[in-house]
Design an enzyme around this catalytic site. Structure first.
Site, PDB file in Angstrom:
ATOM      1  N   GLN A   1      -1.128   7.419   1.985  1.00 54.93           N
ATOM      2  CA  GLN A   1      -0.678   8.657   2.635  1.00 54.93           C
ATOM      3  C   GLN A   1       0.738   8.539   3.216  1.00 54.93           C
ATOM      4  O   GLN A   1       1.459   9.531   3.315  1.00 54.93           O
ATOM      5  CB  GLN A   1      -1.658   9.025   3.767  1.00 54.93           C
ATOM      6  N   LEU A   2       1.166   7.320   3.572  1.00 51.85           N
ATOM      7  CA  LEU A   2       2.371   7.207   4.391  1.00 51.85           C
ATOM      8  C   LEU A   2       3.567   6.506   3.743  1.00 51.85           C
ATOM      9  O   LEU A   2       4.712   6.700   4.186  1.00 51.85           O
ATOM     10  CB  LEU A   2       2.020   6.466   5.697  1.00 51.85           C
TER      11      LEU A   2
ATOM     12  N   GLY B   1       0.839  -1.212   0.000  1.00 48.10           N
ATOM     13  CA  GLY B   1       0.000   0.000   0.000  1.00 48.10           C
ATOM     14  C   GLY B   1       0.865   1.249   0.000  1.00 48.10           C
ATOM     15  O   GLY B   1       0.513   2.275   0.595  1.00 48.10           O
ATOM     16  N   GLY B   2       1.987   1.158  -0.707  1.00 45.55           N
ATOM     17  CA  GLY B   2       3.026   2.189  -0.630  1.00 45.55           C
ATOM     18  C   GLY B   2       2.643   3.533  -1.218  1.00 45.55           C
ATOM     19  O   GLY B   2       3.317   4.528  -0.972  1.00 45.55           O
ATOM     20  N   LEU B   3       1.566   3.590  -2.027  1.00 45.26           N
ATOM     21  CA  LEU B   3       1.192   4.872  -2.639  1.00 45.26           C
ATOM     22  C   LEU B   3       0.086   5.574  -1.864  1.00 45.26           C
ATOM     23  O   LEU B   3      -0.489   6.550  -2.339  1.00 45.26           O
ATOM     24  CB  LEU B   3       0.771   4.672  -4.099  1.00 45.26           C
TER      25      LEU B   3
ATOM     26  N   ILE C   1      -0.848  -1.601  -5.980  1.00 43.96           N
ATOM     27  CA  ILE C   1      -1.476  -2.125  -7.205  1.00 43.96           C
ATOM     28  C   ILE C   1      -1.657  -1.001  -8.225  1.00 43.96           C
ATOM     29  O   ILE C   1      -2.091  -1.230  -9.340  1.00 43.96           O
ATOM     30  CB  ILE C   1      -2.838  -2.804  -6.923  1.00 43.96           C
TER      31      ILE C   1
ATOM     32  N   TYR D   1     -13.824  -0.763   9.350  1.00 43.86           N
ATOM     33  CA  TYR D   1     -12.403  -0.389   9.491  1.00 43.86           C
ATOM     34  C   TYR D   1     -11.912  -0.726  10.901  1.00 43.86           C
ATOM     35  O   TYR D   1     -10.893  -1.401  11.078  1.00 43.86           O
ATOM     36  CB  TYR D   1     -12.285   1.110   9.220  1.00 43.86           C
TER      37      TYR D   1
ATOM     38  N   ASP E   1      -0.138  -7.190  -4.940  1.00 38.52           N
ATOM     39  CA  ASP E   1      -1.553  -7.253  -4.574  1.00 38.52           C
ATOM     40  C   ASP E   1      -1.644  -8.096  -3.304  1.00 38.52           C
ATOM     41  O   ASP E   1      -1.330  -9.294  -3.323  1.00 38.52           O
ATOM     42  CB  ASP E   1      -2.320  -7.916  -5.727  1.00 38.52           C
TER      43      ASP E   1
HETATM   44  C1  AKB Z   1      -9.440   7.653   9.423  1.00 39.45           C
HETATM   45  O1  AKB Z   1      -9.910   8.767   9.718  1.00 39.45           O
HETATM   46  O2  AKB Z   1     -10.110   6.713   9.019  1.00 39.45           O
HETATM   47  C2  AKB Z   1      -7.960   7.445   9.625  1.00 39.45           C
HETATM   48  C3  AKB Z   1      -7.674   6.940  10.998  1.00 39.45           C
HETATM   49  C4  AKB Z   1      -7.788   7.845  12.143  1.00 39.45           C
HETATM   50  O3  AKB Z   1      -7.367   5.804  11.160  1.00 39.45           O
HETATM   51  N1  AKB Z   1      -7.247   8.668   9.392  1.00 39.45           N
END
Ligand code: AKB
Length: 332
Positions: A30-31, A26-28, A53, A159, A70
Site C-alpha cells: 500500500q505504501l 515490500g515496495g508494491l 518479490i 501481526y 526476498d
Molecule cells: C491492519 O488493519 O492490519 C493495518 C494496520 C492498522 O496495521 N491496516
C-alpha cells in the site's frame, strides 16, 4: 563528493553525505510506491530503489529503479545493499492483521524471520532502518483511549505479536549496538491510489470505492467501531520527517503518530455530505470485529509532536473530500 585513494591518483565517487541511498522492501504494497515518489523528488530518482518479490506494473518500472528482493533471503538482501551502497532501509514487507490470522506460519516467517534478516543487515552495514509498527501492536489489556507510547502491549494477533517483537528487537539493538532504528506506529492508512493488503481497517478505503461505484457498502465492522486512521499523505510525510530527524531529537525509537479517529457510521455520514444516496449495511465479521475491539480507539502522539515536530494535516472532512475527488479523477 569524491574521495582520493591514498595510494593512487584515481578517485572514487561517493554519494553526497546528505543524500541517502534508500532501499524499500515490500515496495508494491500500500505504501512503497508513494513513499518512493516523495523520496525520489528529494534525493533523486536513482537513489531510491523499490523492491518486492512480485513483478512490478509498467508504471512502477518507468518511475525509477526496481529490483527483486526476498526478505527471507539474507544473501540476496546483502548483495543489494552492498552493490547499491544503500544507507537507509525502509522495511515495508509484512503480512497485515487479517491475512496474518489466516496464515500464521507465513506471517511468522515474513514478519519475524524477515525482520531479523533486515535487522542483522542494518547492523552489519550501518544502515538507518525504518520499520513501521501499528495500532495492532496493542491488545485488549492496553489503554485504549488514548493509547500512549509506553504501556502494556499484549496483542492477540500474530501481526501484533510480530510488531511488538520488531519494536523491542530494534530498540534493543539500538541500545546495545547503536543501530539507528526508527519505528512509527501507523494508524489505518487510507489511500485512493493503492489498496491495503488484508487488514482490519481496509473497510475505510473500500467504502469510498463503493460509494462512487454501486452506492452501497457492506461493512464487516459494527457501526460504532472507532479506530485511529490517517490519510496516506500524512503517513508518507511523517515517515520522511521522522527519517530526516536528527538522532539527538529522538527521546524514543518507537512513536505513535495520530491524525483522526472515526467509526464506520461517522465516515459514512461525512461521505453522504457529497453522496447523499450512500447506503451502508453492517454485517460484522467475528475475526475482524474481535481484532478491532482489541485495538486503541485513539492514539496519544504527544511525544512525536514534541520531539520531532509531527503534526497531521488531514482531518475527517479533508480526508473524505480528497478521497472522493482522487478516486473520481482516476476513473475519468
Ligand atoms: C491492519 O488493519 O492490519 C493495518 C494496520 C492498522 O496495521 N491496516
Amino acid at each position: 563528493r569524491k574521495i582520493s585513494r591514498w595510494n593512487s591518483q584515481d578517485s572514487i565517487d561517493l554519494p553526497p553525505a546528505e543524500n541517502p541511498r534508500i532501499l524499500i522492501t515490500g515496495g508494491l504494497g500500500q505504501l512503497g510506491v508513494g513513499l518512493a515518489e516523495i523520496l525520489r523528488k528529494q534525493y533523486g530518482t536513482e537513489n531510491v530503489i523499490l523492491s518486492d518479490i512480485k513483478k512490478p506494473p509498467p508504471e512502477v518500472c518507468r518511475s525509477g529503479p526496481f529490483v527483486y528482493a526476498d526478505v527471507l533471503d539474507y544473501k540476496n538482501l546483502r548483495e543489494l545493499v552492498v552493490n547499491n551502497r544503500i544507507t537507509w532501509l525502509v522495511h515495508y514487507s509484512a503480512l497485515l492483521s487479517v491475512v496474518g490470522e489466516a496464515n500464521v506460519a507465513l506471517a511468522r516467517k515474513i514478519n519475524i524471520t524477515g525482520l531479523h534478516n533486515v535487522l542483522d543487515l542494518a547492523l552489519e552495514s550501518c544502515l538507518r532502518l525504518f520499520v513501521p509498527s501499528t495500532i495492532g501492536a496493542f491488545g485488549p489489556s492496553s489503554p485504549r483511549d488514548p493509547a500512549p507510547d509506553l504501556c502494556v502491549q499484549r496483542p492477540h494477533t500474530i501481526y501484533g505479536v510480530s510488531k511488538v517483537h520488531g519494536e523491542l528487537m530494534g530498540e534493543y539493538l539500538h541500545h546495545k549496538y547503536g543501530l539507528d532504528f526508527r519505528c512509527l506506529r501507523y494508524p489505518g492508512v487510507i489511500s485512493a491510489n493503492t489498496q491495503p493488503g488484508g487488514g482490519t481497517t481496509d473497510y475505510a478505503v473500500q467504502i469510498f470505492h463503493d460509494a462512487l461505484s454501486t452506492g452501497h457498502h457492506e461493512c464487516y465492522l459494527r457501526a460504532d467501531t472507532r479506530l485511529p486512521m490517517m490519510h496516506v499523505g500524512d503517513c508518507h510525510r511523517a515517515t520522511v520527517e521522522f527519517m530526516q530527524a536528527p538522532e539527538c531529537q529522538l527521546s524514543l525509537r518507537t512513536y505513535n503518530i495520530d491524525a483522526m479517529s472515526f467509526t464506520p457510521e461517522e465516515v459514512a455520514t461525512e461521505i453522504r455530505k457529497h453522496l447523499p444516496h450512500l447506503k451502508v449495511t453492517y454485517n460484522p465479521d467475528s475475526v475482524r470485529q474481535t481484532i478491532a475491539d482489541s485495538w486503541p480507539v485513539r492514539f496519544d502522539d504527544s511525544n512525536a509532536r514534541r520531539d520531532w515536530g509531527w503534526k497531521s494535516t488531514y482531518g475527517l472532512e479533508e480526508l473524505v473530500s480528497d478521497m472522493l475527488s482522487s478516486i473520481r479523477d482516476k476513473r475519468t
